[in-house]
Design a protein around this motif. Structure first.
Motif, PDB file in Angstrom:
ATOM      1  N   THR A  73       0.895  -1.369  -0.053  1.00 54.43           N
ATOM      2  CA  THR A  73      -0.103   0.065  -0.164  1.00 54.43           C
ATOM      3  C   THR A  73       0.840   1.065  -0.047  1.00 54.43           C
ATOM      4  OG1 THR A  73       0.006  -0.237   2.362  1.00 54.43           O
ATOM      5  CG2 THR A  73      -1.756  -1.089   1.204  1.00 54.43           C
ATOM      6  N   ASN A  97      -6.517  -4.542  -1.346  1.00 54.15           N
ATOM      7  CA  ASN A  97      -7.000  -5.670  -0.635  1.00 54.15           C
ATOM      8  C   ASN A  97      -7.222  -6.959  -1.212  1.00 54.15           C
ATOM      9  OD1 ASN A  97      -8.702  -7.106   1.072  1.00 54.15           O
ATOM     10  ND2 ASN A  97      -8.675  -5.174   2.349  1.00 54.15           N
ATOM     11  N   HIS A 127      -6.669  -0.682  12.239  1.00 54.24           N
ATOM     12  CA  HIS A 127      -5.239  -1.817  12.106  1.00 54.24           C
ATOM     13  C   HIS A 127      -4.575  -2.006  13.244  1.00 54.24           C
ATOM     14  CE1 HIS A 127      -6.740  -1.258   7.859  1.00 54.24           C
ATOM     15  NE2 HIS A 127      -5.945  -2.405   7.667  1.00 54.24           N
ATOM     16  N   HIS A 128      -3.797  -2.967  13.167  1.00 52.61           N
ATOM     17  CA  HIS A 128      -2.717  -3.277  14.126  1.00 52.61           C
ATOM     18  C   HIS A 128      -1.650  -2.116  14.343  1.00 52.61           C
ATOM     19  CE1 HIS A 128       0.217  -4.015  10.720  1.00 52.61           C
ATOM     20  NE2 HIS A 128      -0.972  -4.350  10.234  1.00 52.61           N
ATOM     21  N   LYS A 131       1.033  -1.191  11.770  1.00 60.63           N
ATOM     22  CA  LYS A 131       1.008  -0.603  10.403  1.00 60.63           C
ATOM     23  C   LYS A 131       1.479   0.657  10.199  1.00 60.63           C
ATOM     24  CE  LYS A 131      -2.807  -0.129   6.712  1.00 60.63           C
ATOM     25  NZ  LYS A 131      -1.682  -0.833   5.911  1.00 60.63           N
ATOM     26  N   GLY A 137      -4.755   1.578   2.495  1.00 60.72           N
ATOM     27  CA  GLY A 137      -4.811   1.398   1.323  1.00 60.72           C
ATOM     28  C   GLY A 137      -6.442   1.088   0.851  1.00 60.72           C
ATOM     29  N   THR A 138      -6.977   0.296   1.649  1.00 59.84           N
ATOM     30  CA  THR A 138      -8.322  -0.326   1.098  1.00 59.84           C
ATOM     31  C   THR A 138      -9.168   1.027   1.457  1.00 59.84           C
ATOM     32  OG1 THR A 138      -7.754  -2.316   2.384  1.00 59.84           O
ATOM     33  CG2 THR A 138     -10.290  -2.098   2.097  1.00 59.84           C
ATOM     34  N   HIS A 164     -12.605  -2.470   8.260  1.00 64.86           N
ATOM     35  CA  HIS A 164     -13.216  -1.095   7.521  1.00 64.86           C
ATOM     36  C   HIS A 164     -14.812  -1.085   7.564  1.00 64.86           C
ATOM     37  CE1 HIS A 164      -9.269  -2.008   5.697  1.00 64.86           C
ATOM     38  NE2 HIS A 164      -9.229  -0.712   5.638  1.00 64.86           N
TER      39      HIS A 164
HETATM   40  O1  LIG Z   1      -1.043  -3.182   6.651  1.00 64.66           O
HETATM   41  C1  LIG Z   1      -1.958  -4.182   6.895  1.00 64.66           C
HETATM   42  O2  LIG Z   1      -2.193  -4.976   7.730  1.00 64.66           O
HETATM   43  C2  LIG Z   1      -3.113  -4.003   5.627  1.00 64.66           C
HETATM   44  N1  LIG Z   1      -3.097  -3.353   4.624  1.00 64.66           N
HETATM   45  C3  LIG Z   1      -4.190  -3.072   3.698  1.00 64.66           C
HETATM   46  C4  LIG Z   1      -4.526  -1.603   3.644  1.00 64.66           C
HETATM   47  O3  LIG Z   1      -3.646  -0.764   3.913  1.00 64.66           O
HETATM   48  O4  LIG Z   1      -5.787  -1.655   3.252  1.00 64.66           O
HETATM   49  C5  LIG Z   1      -5.039  -4.163   3.725  1.00 64.66           C
HETATM   50  C6  LIG Z   1      -5.632  -4.558   4.928  1.00 64.66           C
HETATM   51  O5  LIG Z   1      -6.367  -3.942   5.566  1.00 64.66           O
HETATM   52  C7  LIG Z   1      -4.257  -5.106   5.793  1.00 64.66           C
END
Ligand SMILES: O=C(O)C1=N[C@H](C(=O)O)C[C@H](O)C1
Ligand SMILES: NC(=O)C1=CN([C@@H]2O[C@H](COP(=O)(O)OP(=O)(O)OC[C@H]3O[C@@H](n4cnc5c(N)ncnc54)[C@H](OP(=O)(O)O)[C@@H]3O)[C@@H](O)[C@H]2O)C=CC1
Length: 217
Positions: A73, A97, A127-128, A131, A137-138, A164
């Motif tokens: 991403t 995704n 997200h975790h 990240k 990106g999604t 999401h």
């Molecule tokens: O970094 C992640 O873990 C993810 N990245 C992607 C994003 O940025 O959308 C896809 C997913 O959500 C997991």
């Protein structure tokens, strides 16, 4: 198939190695920031790493005439141009995704947004804490499918693989369209589906949505 993984030491790289190997495929090229293991030429290279790796990935695709599945991403115009040029020589599948659910949700949103154009709309993504990019990106894909200006709210905590939600609200009602990835394996399974799809293709640019449509999943 013989495959390569860019970012093989990362969270996604490890799951991709596992999922592809368990399906009977052979890793022959492994690339990470500080190490390259090159044993044979890969038919497909899978890159879930960082935008900085893309030039190296692209040069390996050219060197071996390998097709590419890319899930990284935070790509900029410059990176998308590299992918567009590469796709004239080999087949490329790019998606922010690789889960089936999000790609179905993208279709649903295109319809929903037309019916709910007078409603307020915002996106949340969770997200975790490791990240690196924000928004996800999604979330950008979802925003593009809505085809209107919407705010994206990003949260980073714990080990959440990826949540999401698109919220629509009017004066008296709230609609929430939500997707939750329960494990990272879903993205690796999607990448495997994409790798099989492009295995015998000569060149071209595809998204994961194209692949799902063709397979009518
Ligand atoms: O970094 C992640 O873990 C993810 N990245 C992607 C994003 O940025 O959308 C896809 C997913 O959500 C997991
Ligand atoms: N499209 C999709 O469905 C999904 C996309 N993603 C995306 O995939 C990417 C990776 O995610 P994740 O595995 O969680 O991240 P990680 O940080 O866990 O893994 C990335 C790996 O790439 C390595 N790396 C860094 N720079 C380079 C380089 N120049 N060349 C080769 N390797 C490099 C990192 O090394 P080091 O740690 O030493 O920097 C790390 O081992 C992100 O962009 C994420 O958003 C994630 C899940 C699903």
């Amino acid at each position: 198939m013989r495959f390569g993984v860019v970012g093989f030491k990362g969270k996604m790289g490890k799951v991709i190695l596992d999922v592809f190997s368990n399906d009977g495929h052979t890793p022959v090229l492994l690339i990470d920031k500080d190490e390259i293991i090159e044993e044979d030429f890969p038919e497909v290279i899978v890159d879930f790493s960082t935008p900085d790796a893309l030039e190296k990935t692209s040069s390996y695709c050219e060197k071996y005439n390998s097709n590419l599945v890319i899930g990284t991403t935070a790509l900029t115009e410059k990176h998308l141009k590299i992918l567009e040029n590469l796709s004239k020589k080999v087949a490329v599948v790019q998606s922010y995704n690789f889960s089936i659910g999000i790609n179905i949700l993208l279709d649903l949103l295109e319809k929903a947004t037309k019916m709910l154009k007078d409603w307020d709309c915002e996106i949340t993504e969770i997200h975790h804490s490791k990240k690196k990019d924000k928004p996800s990106g999604t979330a950008i894909l979802l925003k593009n499918a809505l085809n209107r200006e919407v705010k994206i709210h990003s949260l980073r905590l714990g080990g959440i693989p990826g949540d999401h939600t698109v919220l629509f609200s009017n004066e008296g009602e709230l609609i929430e369209i939500k997707h939750r990835a329960i494990s990272r394996k879903v993205f690796a399974l999607g990448a495997l589906k994409a790798a099989k799809f492009i295995l015998n293709k000569k060149s071209g640019f595809y998204t994961f949505k194209d692949i799902i449509k063709e397979a009518s999943i």
